[in-house]
Design a protein around this motif. Sequence first.
Motif, PDB file in Angstrom:
ATOM      1  N   ASP A  29       0.850  -1.188   0.000  1.00 52.17           N
ATOM      2  CA  ASP A  29       0.000   0.000   0.000  1.00 52.17           C
ATOM      3  C   ASP A  29       0.886   1.239   0.000  1.00 52.17           C
ATOM      4  OD1 ASP A  29      -2.279   1.637   0.132  1.00 52.17           O
ATOM      5  OD2 ASP A  29      -3.229   0.401   1.661  1.00 52.17           O
ATOM      6  N   VAL A  30       0.269   2.397  -0.089  1.00 54.23           N
ATOM      7  CA  VAL A  30       1.029   3.647  -0.051  1.00 54.23           C
ATOM      8  C   VAL A  30       1.215   4.109   1.385  1.00 54.23           C
ATOM      9  CG1 VAL A  30       0.191   4.320  -2.325  1.00 54.23           C
ATOM     10  CG2 VAL A  30      -1.025   5.104  -0.277  1.00 54.23           C
ATOM     11  N   THR A  31       2.162   5.011   1.575  1.00 54.72           N
ATOM     12  CA  THR A  31       2.341   5.661   2.870  1.00 54.72           C
ATOM     13  C   THR A  31       2.717   7.114   2.647  1.00 54.72           C
ATOM     14  OG1 THR A  31       3.387   5.499   5.054  1.00 54.72           O
ATOM     15  CG2 THR A  31       4.823   5.187   3.146  1.00 54.72           C
ATOM     16  N   SER A  32       2.524   7.920   3.670  1.00 54.73           N
ATOM     17  CA  SER A  32       2.836   9.343   3.584  1.00 54.73           C
ATOM     18  C   SER A  32       4.345   9.589   3.594  1.00 54.73           C
ATOM     19  CB  SER A  32       2.182  10.088   4.746  1.00 54.73           C
ATOM     20  OG  SER A  32       0.783   9.995   4.675  1.00 54.73           O
ATOM     21  N   THR A  33       4.729  10.817   3.302  1.00 54.44           N
ATOM     22  CA  THR A  33       6.142  11.206   3.329  1.00 54.44           C
ATOM     23  C   THR A  33       6.330  12.430   4.218  1.00 54.44           C
ATOM     24  OG1 THR A  33       6.019  12.760   1.477  1.00 54.44           O
ATOM     25  CG2 THR A  33       6.339  10.436   0.930  1.00 54.44           C
ATOM     26  N   GLY A  34       7.583  12.691   4.554  1.00 53.22           N
ATOM     27  CA  GLY A  34       7.910  13.884   5.338  1.00 53.22           C
ATOM     28  C   GLY A  34       8.890  14.780   4.612  1.00 53.22           C
ATOM     29  N   ASP A  35       8.821  14.775   3.265  1.00 55.23           N
ATOM     30  CA  ASP A  35       9.861  15.453   2.491  1.00 55.23           C
ATOM     31  C   ASP A  35       9.380  16.704   1.755  1.00 55.23           C
ATOM     32  OD1 ASP A  35       8.243  14.152   0.690  1.00 55.23           O
ATOM     33  OD2 ASP A  35       9.864  13.198  -0.439  1.00 55.23           O
ATOM     34  N   THR A  36       8.192  17.203   2.080  1.00 58.25           N
ATOM     35  CA  THR A  36       7.719  18.456   1.478  1.00 58.25           C
ATOM     36  C   THR A  36       7.906  19.597   2.478  1.00 58.25           C
ATOM     37  OG1 THR A  36       5.460  17.976   2.226  1.00 58.25           O
ATOM     38  CG2 THR A  36       6.052  17.307  -0.015  1.00 58.25           C
ATOM     39  N   PRO A  37       7.906  20.865   2.015  1.00 54.80           N
ATOM     40  CA  PRO A  37       8.146  21.986   2.935  1.00 54.80           C
ATOM     41  C   PRO A  37       7.173  21.999   4.121  1.00 54.80           C
ATOM     42  CG  PRO A  37       8.259  22.732   0.667  1.00 54.80           C
ATOM     43  CD  PRO A  37       7.780  21.320   0.620  1.00 54.80           C
ATOM     44  N   GLU A  38       7.747  22.061   5.299  1.00 52.51           N
ATOM     45  CA  GLU A  38       7.000  22.117   6.560  1.00 52.51           C
ATOM     46  C   GLU A  38       6.041  20.947   6.731  1.00 52.51           C
ATOM     47  OE1 GLU A  38       5.480  25.944   7.734  1.00 52.51           O
ATOM     48  OE2 GLU A  38       6.950  27.007   6.519  1.00 52.51           O
ATOM     49  N   ALA A  39       6.390  19.792   6.161  1.00 54.29           N
ATOM     50  CA  ALA A  39       5.582  18.593   6.353  1.00 54.29           C
ATOM     51  C   ALA A  39       5.722  18.098   7.784  1.00 54.29           C
ATOM     52  CB  ALA A  39       6.033  17.499   5.387  1.00 54.29           C
ATOM     53  N   GLU A  40       4.762  17.278   8.206  1.00 57.75           N
ATOM     54  CA  GLU A  40       4.910  16.619   9.497  1.00 57.75           C
ATOM     55  C   GLU A  40       6.164  15.750   9.460  1.00 57.75           C
ATOM     56  OE1 GLU A  40       1.559  14.908  11.485  1.00 57.75           O
ATOM     57  OE2 GLU A  40       0.158  15.869  10.114  1.00 57.75           O
ATOM     58  N   LYS A  41       6.871  15.711  10.591  1.00 56.85           N
ATOM     59  CA  LYS A  41       8.127  14.976  10.648  1.00 56.85           C
ATOM     60  C   LYS A  41       7.879  13.484  10.456  1.00 56.85           C
ATOM     61  CE  LYS A  41      10.420  18.726  11.580  1.00 56.85           C
ATOM     62  NZ  LYS A  41      11.246  19.360  10.532  1.00 56.85           N
ATOM     63  N   MET A  42       8.471  12.942   9.396  1.00 51.15           N
ATOM     64  CA  MET A  42       8.351  11.520   9.102  1.00 51.15           C
ATOM     65  C   MET A  42       9.550  11.107   8.274  1.00 51.15           C
ATOM     66  SD  MET A  42       5.216   9.480   7.277  1.00 51.15           S
ATOM     67  CE  MET A  42       5.278   7.693   7.114  1.00 51.15           C
ATOM     68  N   ALA A  43      10.185   9.998   8.641  1.00 45.48           N
ATOM     69  CA  ALA A  43      11.433   9.581   8.004  1.00 45.48           C
ATOM     70  C   ALA A  43      11.193   8.739   6.755  1.00 45.48           C
ATOM     71  CB  ALA A  43      12.279   8.800   9.007  1.00 45.48           C
ATOM     72  N   VAL A  44      10.358   9.249   5.847  1.00 44.66           N
ATOM     73  CA  VAL A  44      10.111   8.592   4.564  1.00 44.66           C
ATOM     74  C   VAL A  44      10.143   9.662   3.478  1.00 44.66           C
ATOM     75  CG1 VAL A  44       8.466   7.293   3.155  1.00 44.66           C
ATOM     76  CG2 VAL A  44       8.709   6.749   5.589  1.00 44.66           C
ATOM     77  N   GLU A  45      10.867   9.370   2.384  1.00 47.63           N
ATOM     78  CA  GLU A  45      10.991  10.330   1.290  1.00 47.63           C
ATOM     79  C   GLU A  45      10.748   9.646  -0.051  1.00 47.63           C
ATOM     80  OE1 GLU A  45      14.515  12.797   1.376  1.00 47.63           O
ATOM     81  OE2 GLU A  45      14.850  12.298   3.486  1.00 47.63           O
ATOM     82  N   LEU A  46      10.325  10.433  -1.030  1.00 47.60           N
ATOM     83  CA  LEU A  46      10.204   9.931  -2.397  1.00 47.60           C
ATOM     84  C   LEU A  46      11.584   9.648  -2.971  1.00 47.60           C
ATOM     85  CD1 LEU A  46       7.162  10.525  -2.533  1.00 47.60           C
ATOM     86  CD2 LEU A  46       7.554  11.703  -4.690  1.00 47.60           C
ATOM     87  N   GLY A  47      11.688   8.568  -3.745  1.00 46.13           N
ATOM     88  CA  GLY A  47      12.909   8.278  -4.481  1.00 46.13           C
ATOM     89  C   GLY A  47      13.986   7.556  -3.707  1.00 46.13           C
ATOM     90  N   LYS A  48      13.718   7.181  -2.460  1.00 45.87           N
ATOM     91  CA  LYS A  48      14.720   6.472  -1.660  1.00 45.87           C
ATOM     92  C   LYS A  48      14.354   5.013  -1.421  1.00 45.87           C
ATOM     93  CE  LYS A  48      16.899  10.416   0.546  1.00 45.87           C
ATOM     94  NZ  LYS A  48      17.427  10.982   1.825  1.00 45.87           N
ATOM     95  N   GLY A  49      13.442   4.515  -2.233  1.00 45.54           N
ATOM     96  CA  GLY A  49      13.074   3.112  -2.152  1.00 45.54           C
ATOM     97  C   GLY A  49      11.771   2.890  -1.409  1.00 45.54           C
ATOM     98  N   PRO A  50      11.221   1.679  -1.535  1.00 46.76           N
ATOM     99  CA  PRO A  50      10.007   1.351  -0.798  1.00 46.76           C
ATOM    100  C   PRO A  50      10.275   1.333   0.696  1.00 46.76           C
ATOM    101  CG  PRO A  50      10.961  -0.615  -1.764  1.00 46.76           C
ATOM    102  CD  PRO A  50      11.734   0.535  -2.315  1.00 46.76           C
ATOM    103  N   ALA A  51       9.226   1.434   1.487  1.00 49.57           N
ATOM    104  CA  ALA A  51       9.373   1.477   2.941  1.00 49.57           C
ATOM    105  C   ALA A  51       8.849   0.183   3.565  1.00 49.57           C
ATOM    106  CB  ALA A  51       8.623   2.680   3.517  1.00 49.57           C
ATOM    107  N   VAL A  52       9.611  -0.368   4.462  1.00 47.78           N
ATOM    108  CA  VAL A  52       9.184  -1.520   5.246  1.00 47.78           C
ATOM    109  C   VAL A  52       8.467  -0.997   6.485  1.00 47.78           C
ATOM    110  CG1 VAL A  52       9.929  -3.556   6.529  1.00 47.78           C
ATOM    111  CG2 VAL A  52      11.114  -2.907   4.403  1.00 47.78           C
ATOM    112  N   LYS A  53       7.200  -1.319   6.595  1.00 42.32           N
ATOM    113  CA  LYS A  53       6.406  -0.797   7.708  1.00 42.32           C
ATOM    114  C   LYS A  53       6.807  -1.444   9.029  1.00 42.32           C
ATOM    115  CE  LYS A  53       1.994   0.029   7.023  1.00 42.32           C
ATOM    116  NZ  LYS A  53       1.873   1.504   7.194  1.00 42.32           N
TER     117      LYS A  53
END
Length: 327
Positions: free
Chosen positions: A217-241
């Motif tokens: 499934d999809v998950t949110s990211t924390g890599d846009t300006p003033e986004a909520e702090k989250m250690a997931v970014e676009l382009g750095k691979g899929p995320a293991v939940k």
Amino acid sequence: MKMKELIKKLTETYGPSGEESKIREVIIDEIKDYVDEIRVDVLGNIIARKAGTGEKMMLAAHMDEIGVIITNIDDKGFLRFSNIGGVSPFTLIGERVIFENGTVGVFGMEKLDSIKDLKFNKMFIDIGARSKEEALKKVRLGDKAVYYRSCDIIGDCVTAKALDDRAGCAVLIRALQNLKNPKFDTYFVFTVQEEVGLRGARTSAYGIEPDLAIAVDVTSTGDTPEAEKMAVELGKGPAVKIMDRSVICHPKIKEMLIETAEKNNIPYQLEVLEWGGTDTGAIHLTKAGVPSGCLSIPTRYIHTPSEVASIDDIEKATELLLRVLEK
């Protein structure tokens, strides 16, 4: 078909929760030549089996999308509506929707003293009708509509409605098409009604009785300006939940994904989501319990008409899942 073309085909297909027949037909057409057996259960889930001699593995991606449902039609032909899943009224102003029969509508709103007061009961859909009778020729009470948006490529990313979770569906489809020698008795499940309570995952898992499970499934990211702090970014691979509000992922599945990624030099991230949930939340509580995890695709602007994900992340998620499944 390239991944970009597959995602475009999936995201532009109509399929709100409870009305998944069109997207179901598209997915079945993509996978029918690659499975040992395929069926549609009574709730509408696609259950496709790739036979193997190992443990029973269930993979799940939901094929439904958020939308709106018509609750009333006034004398002038304007449609009142409610939401199906997590729709915000603030994303709807000036947007268009499309009904299953091809009718297109535009969201409008009543005069407000403050935009902060915007709620669904202050909004309507304009389908160009001049009376209730004219509107009823196009739309009935209870009809559902979804965002009317094309899928486009921007840089190395894709933007579309319904990447949640047609991106996950694309991963399962491509993995199934390329799986040659499965080490599990693998069930690829495309679930219904996830957006309204993980319903398809609950019933399909009950019927399959898997030994292990992974949702995509999809998950949110924390890599846009003033986004909520989250250690997931676009382009750095899929995320293991690791966890979300619906599940603490089983260590066996979590480590299986991590170890496979590291062994095959596939970039990955770790995800701790402080809100929301996925099909994993329903599957892991099935019967006596199922060791379950989730492979997540980083996505910006989830539940808006223009979600954004990295094509490379989606392809890397496919590669990782395929490596987990193969001997």
